[in-house]
Structure formats: C-alpha cells, structure tokens
Design a protein around this motif. Structure first.
Motif, PDB file in Angstrom:
ATOM      1  N   ILE A  74       0.841  -1.203   0.000  1.00 57.62           N
ATOM      2  CA  ILE A  74       0.000   0.000   0.000  1.00 57.62           C
ATOM      3  C   ILE A  74       0.873   1.250   0.000  1.00 57.62           C
ATOM      4  CG2 ILE A  74      -1.982  -1.101   1.091  1.00 57.62           C
ATOM      5  CD1 ILE A  74      -1.033   0.022   3.777  1.00 57.62           C
ATOM      6  N   ARG A  75       0.260   2.368  -0.366  1.00 56.62           N
ATOM      7  CA  ARG A  75       0.952   3.651  -0.345  1.00 56.62           C
ATOM      8  C   ARG A  75       1.475   3.955   1.063  1.00 56.62           C
ATOM      9  NH1 ARG A  75      -3.127   7.496  -2.932  1.00 56.62           N
ATOM     10  NH2 ARG A  75      -3.450   5.766  -4.331  1.00 56.62           N
ATOM     11  N   SER A  76       2.586   4.653   1.152  1.00 56.42           N
ATOM     12  CA  SER A  76       3.247   4.896   2.436  1.00 56.42           C
ATOM     13  C   SER A  76       2.359   5.637   3.435  1.00 56.42           C
ATOM     14  CB  SER A  76       4.564   5.651   2.235  1.00 56.42           C
ATOM     15  OG  SER A  76       4.319   6.908   1.630  1.00 56.42           O
ATOM     16  N   ASP A  77       1.423   6.425   2.966  1.00 56.52           N
ATOM     17  CA  ASP A  77       0.556   7.174   3.888  1.00 56.52           C
ATOM     18  C   ASP A  77      -0.800   6.503   4.111  1.00 56.52           C
ATOM     19  OD1 ASP A  77      -0.616   7.620   1.402  1.00 56.52           O
ATOM     20  OD2 ASP A  77      -0.969   9.753   1.767  1.00 56.52           O
ATOM     21  N   ALA A  78      -0.985   5.307   3.584  1.00 52.29           N
ATOM     22  CA  ALA A  78      -2.306   4.652   3.614  1.00 52.29           C
ATOM     23  C   ALA A  78      -2.792   4.376   5.044  1.00 52.29           C
ATOM     24  CB  ALA A  78      -2.278   3.368   2.796  1.00 52.29           C
ATOM     25  N   GLU A  79      -1.922   3.872   5.890  1.00 47.92           N
ATOM     26  CA  GLU A  79      -2.374   3.563   7.256  1.00 47.92           C
ATOM     27  C   GLU A  79      -2.771   4.838   7.982  1.00 47.92           C
ATOM     28  OE1 GLU A  79      -0.073   0.738   9.504  1.00 47.92           O
ATOM     29  OE2 GLU A  79       0.246  -0.491   7.715  1.00 47.92           O
ATOM     30  N   ARG A  80      -2.027   5.904   7.780  1.00 50.82           N
ATOM     31  CA  ARG A  80      -2.363   7.191   8.405  1.00 50.82           C
ATOM     32  C   ARG A  80      -3.697   7.711   7.891  1.00 50.82           C
ATOM     33  NH1 ARG A  80      -1.728  11.891   6.434  1.00 50.82           N
ATOM     34  NH2 ARG A  80      -0.114  11.340   4.948  1.00 50.82           N
ATOM     35  N   PRO A 118      -9.162   0.728   9.093  1.00 48.81           N
ATOM     36  CA  PRO A 118     -10.614   0.876   9.288  1.00 48.81           C
ATOM     37  C   PRO A 118     -11.394   0.706   7.977  1.00 48.81           C
ATOM     38  CG  PRO A 118      -9.461   2.580  10.493  1.00 48.81           C
ATOM     39  CD  PRO A 118      -8.428   1.874   9.641  1.00 48.81           C
ATOM     40  N   TRP A 119     -10.841   1.182   6.862  1.00 47.44           N
ATOM     41  CA  TRP A 119     -11.503   1.020   5.563  1.00 47.44           C
ATOM     42  C   TRP A 119     -11.652  -0.461   5.224  1.00 47.44           C
ATOM     43  CZ3 TRP A 119     -10.089  -1.061   0.821  1.00 47.44           C
ATOM     44  CH2 TRP A 119     -10.904  -0.732  -0.273  1.00 47.44           C
ATOM     45  N   LEU A 120     -10.608  -1.264   5.526  1.00 54.63           N
ATOM     46  CA  LEU A 120     -10.707  -2.701   5.285  1.00 54.63           C
ATOM     47  C   LEU A 120     -11.845  -3.310   6.105  1.00 54.63           C
ATOM     48  CD1 LEU A 120      -6.986  -3.899   5.245  1.00 54.63           C
ATOM     49  CD2 LEU A 120      -8.523  -3.678   3.288  1.00 54.63           C
TER      50      LEU A 120
END
Length: 183
Positions: free
Chosen positions: A5-11, A16-18
């Motif tokens: 995933i993109r480096s900022d995805a978790e931030r 939560p989207w998953l």
C-alpha cells in the motif's frame, strides 16, 4: 493476493476502511465463501519482500477462482482500491500494486485462524505442524509469484504463538486486520 500500500495509507485510515468497506464487500459477493485481510507483522523496513499485506479469498463451492475476478463489481472495486491505496494507482500494469495467485489446497489442516498466522514459504513437511494448511500455487492472474510453489498457513493459536524458523525456507507472521470472525 499479495500487495503493498501507499506509504501514507495507514495514516489515512486503511485498516478501518478494510474493516468497514473492503471486507464486508467481498464477503457479501455470492461467489466468495470467505475473504480475510492480513498484514505482515514484521517491520516493513526489515522486510525483504515486495509486499507487506496479503488477502485470502476463498471462492464459493463450485466456483472457479477466475469467475470471481470477472464479476464487474469486483473488477470495479479493485480499480477503486488501486486509486485509493495502491502505490501506483494509474499504472497500466497493476502488478506494481498487487499480485493475484490462483491456489489449490493440498492439505486441509485446521482452519482455526485468529489474530496471528504463520505463512510458511517452501515448507519443510517433516518439521511443519500436522495441523497446518498446505497450498500450491496453480497460476498467476496478475504479477509474479510471491509465495513460491508451495506454502503453508499455521494458525499460531495452535502453537501457543510460537514460530519455528525450521518450518520452511521463510516463515512470516501475519496479523489479521479483518475477517468475518475477527476483529
């Protein structure tokens, strides 16, 4: 499916989207029996692999895996996932974002998956616990094989969370993000 995933995805709220969008969507598709989202537990900087996450999608009984990927709403959802979370959303070759493996179960094992799971690449069958699921890669839909010809899934709840490096060439620990039973 293995992916990054993109480096900022978790931030930006990927996990939560998953749990709220992705996992309920795939588990509502009639041709899918079960869908789970996992993240490698190891530090991404120490990870020599090209992927940090994996999803396990089990087609419904009698459904060929390729049928799932040909469902228009599933293809549209995958394109939207790339746009939102992929490292190269506009790439013509989406294998930079994810790899889709067609797998065949070789041994049932115990499907008692919980929070932690060992993913064993090229398992040593003499050392692997007898209750591990064993899988073989049949073919690839997108990208190159990231899992080897054979791999195993060992629920760590069955080994008191203990991992044995002798189980195979590479033993990775997956942390469940979302599944119908967890969290």
């Amino acid at each position: 499916m293995t992916y990054v995933i993109r480096s900022d995805a978790e931030r930006r709220g990927y996990h939560p989207w998953l749990r709220i969008i992705d996992n309920p969507f795939f588990n509502s598709v009639p041709k899918i029996a079960r869908y789970e989202n996992w993240k490698l537990a190891a530090d991404a900087d120490a990870n020599p692999l090209l992927w940090t996450h994996f999803d396990l999608l089990h087609p419904a009984k009698g459904v060929e895996p390729m049928e799932v990927f040909q469902i228009p709403v599933v293809a549209d959802f995958a394109a939207n996932w790339s746009r939102l979370w992929g490292v190269a959303p506009a790439a013509e070759d989406q294998s930079v974002n994810y790899q889709i493996h067609i797998l065949e179960r070789v041994r049932q094992g115990k499907c008692q998956r919980g929070q932690l799971l060992a993913l064993v690449i090229d398992p040593d069958l003499d050392k692997l616990p007898a209750d591990a699921e064993l899988w073989r890669t049949r073919s690839m839909v997108v990208g190159d094989n990231q899992l080897g010809q054979t791999f195993a899934l060992q629920p760590l709840s069955l080994t008191d969370a203990q991992v044995d490096a002798g189980w195979g060439r590479q033993v990775l620990v997956g942390d469940c993000i979302a599944s119908p039973d967890y969290p």
